[in-house]
Design a protein around this motif. Structure first.
Motif, PDB file in Angstrom:
ATOM      1  N   ALA A  73       0.848  -1.194   0.000  1.00  0.00           N
ATOM      2  CA  ALA A  73       0.000   0.000   0.000  1.00  0.00           C
ATOM      3  C   ALA A  73       0.882   1.242   0.000  1.00  0.00           C
ATOM      4  CB  ALA A  73      -0.924   0.021   1.217  1.00  0.00           C
ATOM      5  N   VAL A  74       0.372   2.304  -0.583  1.00  0.00           N
ATOM      6  CA  VAL A  74       1.064   3.596  -0.504  1.00  0.00           C
ATOM      7  C   VAL A  74       1.076   4.043   0.954  1.00  0.00           C
ATOM      8  CG1 VAL A  74       1.011   6.026  -1.196  1.00  0.00           C
ATOM      9  CG2 VAL A  74       0.412   4.232  -2.849  1.00  0.00           C
ATOM     10  N   GLY A  75       2.231   4.435   1.459  1.00  0.00           N
ATOM     11  CA  GLY A  75       2.345   4.808   2.868  1.00  0.00           C
ATOM     12  C   GLY A  75       3.215   6.027   3.066  1.00  0.00           C
ATOM     13  N   GLY A  76       3.596   6.259   4.325  1.00  0.00           N
ATOM     14  CA  GLY A  76       4.500   7.346   4.653  1.00  0.00           C
ATOM     15  C   GLY A  76       3.962   8.709   4.266  1.00  0.00           C
ATOM     16  N   LEU A  77       4.883   9.626   3.964  1.00  0.00           N
ATOM     17  CA  LEU A  77       4.483  10.982   3.577  1.00  0.00           C
ATOM     18  C   LEU A  77       3.830  11.006   2.204  1.00  0.00           C
ATOM     19  CD1 LEU A  77       7.412  13.197   4.908  1.00  0.00           C
ATOM     20  CD2 LEU A  77       5.217  12.655   5.974  1.00  0.00           C
ATOM     21  N   THR A  78       4.060   9.956   1.388  1.00  0.00           N
ATOM     22  CA  THR A  78       3.349   9.870   0.114  1.00  0.00           C
ATOM     23  C   THR A  78       1.857   9.714   0.365  1.00  0.00           C
ATOM     24  OG1 THR A  78       5.277   8.780  -0.851  1.00  0.00           O
ATOM     25  CG2 THR A  78       3.234   8.705  -2.101  1.00  0.00           C
ATOM     26  N   ALA A  79       1.498   8.808   1.272  1.00  0.00           N
ATOM     27  CA  ALA A  79       0.081   8.648   1.624  1.00  0.00           C
ATOM     28  C   ALA A  79      -0.468   9.921   2.235  1.00  0.00           C
ATOM     29  CB  ALA A  79      -0.083   7.474   2.594  1.00  0.00           C
ATOM     30  N   ALA A  80       0.324  10.568   3.084  1.00  0.00           N
ATOM     31  CA  ALA A  80      -0.134  11.816   3.704  1.00  0.00           C
ATOM     32  C   ALA A  80      -0.419  12.872   2.646  1.00  0.00           C
ATOM     33  CB  ALA A  80       0.908  12.317   4.696  1.00  0.00           C
ATOM     34  N   LYS A  81       0.408  12.924   1.608  1.00  0.00           N
ATOM     35  CA  LYS A  81       0.160  13.873   0.513  1.00  0.00           C
ATOM     36  C   LYS A  81      -1.150  13.556  -0.193  1.00  0.00           C
ATOM     37  CE  LYS A  81       2.124  15.697  -3.788  1.00  0.00           C
ATOM     38  NZ  LYS A  81       3.300  15.708  -4.696  1.00  0.00           N
ATOM     39  N   VAL A  82      -1.413  12.282  -0.434  1.00  0.00           N
ATOM     40  CA  VAL A  82      -2.680  11.891  -1.063  1.00  0.00           C
ATOM     41  C   VAL A  82      -3.860  12.347  -0.194  1.00  0.00           C
ATOM     42  CG1 VAL A  82      -4.098   9.963  -1.871  1.00  0.00           C
ATOM     43  CG2 VAL A  82      -1.624   9.936  -2.243  1.00  0.00           C
TER      44      VAL A  82
END
Length: 305
Positions: A73-82
């Protein structure tokens, strides 16, 4: 009539896994023909796109999870950006994967392996995406910088994407988690109204040196009629107000520094004294900052008895 793969390509922004195509009845020969004709393009050994130009943001996300496969799954700050986080961009797309998965490394991806229950934390969207709270907490637990981790928690609260209570409830389900104790202290500060890591540093310094905690983010109208918010204020018994403004790294920019000086002049009054410190000072030398504030009349907490 559309091909069977076209609807799926539409949902995934034109990014498809080799295994998805074969499951839909697309033959290896048909894949080779589309790639040879320049209609499709291989992006990794297992993922291709139905476009041939540079990948856009959404395509980069799908490339990550399709390359890593089910259980990622997309996670980290990438997920936060989404989820809407601003000003915390990273070059690489972070994908959280089950520790047992096997795949080739891709330079554009930051892969984080975990034995934690990724599937329980997925957001209710088509893209395999961690919910904001576990994404940020996992990022903070394993980032090299504790201050960056604290800053990310402060940012998602400050930008109205979540609350300290929701982060705390998620944290309780993730124990044991590295830095849990620090995170709980950070969330208490955020619940008390702190909006940044620097403000949390001021709050902790006040507790350590017995200084009355300040009013934070108080609205002021300057002489030009613009509404401004100050970082920290103390009301003194004689009617004066001491204002502490904490300067981060962005204040080193010449234009920003000039704007800050103008702002300071316009909210200064005969009874309002404004002093400044660098964020690194309140972090590394809080005693010196507190001593200067005490010398200006900022009161100490009254001790019982």
């Amino acid at each position: 009539m559309d091909e069977p793969w076209s609807s799926l390509a539409g949902l995934q922004h034109g990014v498809l896994a080799r295994s998805q195509l074969y499951a839909l009845g697309v033959t290896r020969a048909a894949v080779r023909a589309n790639v040879s004709a320049g209609r499709w393009c291989w992006r990794t050994e297992s993922v291709l796109t139905t476009t041939t130009g540079p990948l856009n943001w959404e395509q980069r996300l799908w490339l990550g999870v399709l390359h890593c496969g089910p259980g990622s799954a997309v996670g980290g700050l990438t997920a936060a950006k989404v989820h809407g986080l601003r000003n915390w961009d990273r070059d690489l797309v972070t994908v959280v994967v089950d520790d047992s998965l096997s795949f080739e490394k891709v330079p554009e991806l930051h892969i984080v392996r975990t034995r934690r229950p990724i599937q329980k934390w997925l957001a209710p969207v088509t893209l395999p995406l961690l919910r904001l709270e576990p994404a940020v907490l996992l990022f903070g637990a394993y980032d090299r910088s504790k201050r960056t981790a604290q800053g990310a928690l402060a940012a998602v609260v400050q930008q109205g994407l979540t609350t300290p209570d929701r982060l705390g409830a998620c944290l309780a389900t993730m124990n044991p988690l590295r830095r849990s104790r620090d995170f709980r202290a950070t969330l208490l500060d955020l619940a008390g109204g702190a909006q940044s890591v620097a403000e949390m540093d001021v709050r902790r310094a006040c507790r350590s040196y017995g200084v009355v905690p300040p009013h934070r983010q108080r609205a002021r109208v300057d002489r030009a009629g613009k509404r401004r918010w100050t970082d920290c204020e103390w009301d003194l018994p004689d009617g004066r107000v001491v204002v502490l403004e904490v300067d981060g790294a962005f204040h080193l920019d010449v234009m920003q520094y000039s704007a800050d000086m103008r702002r300071q002049r316009r909210i200064t009054t005969p009874t309002r004294l404004i002093v400044r410190c660098a964020a690194v000072e309140i972090r590394d030398e809080p005693g010196k900052v507190m001593a200067d504030l005490i010398a200006l009349g900022v009161p100490l907490v009254k001790r019982a008895g």
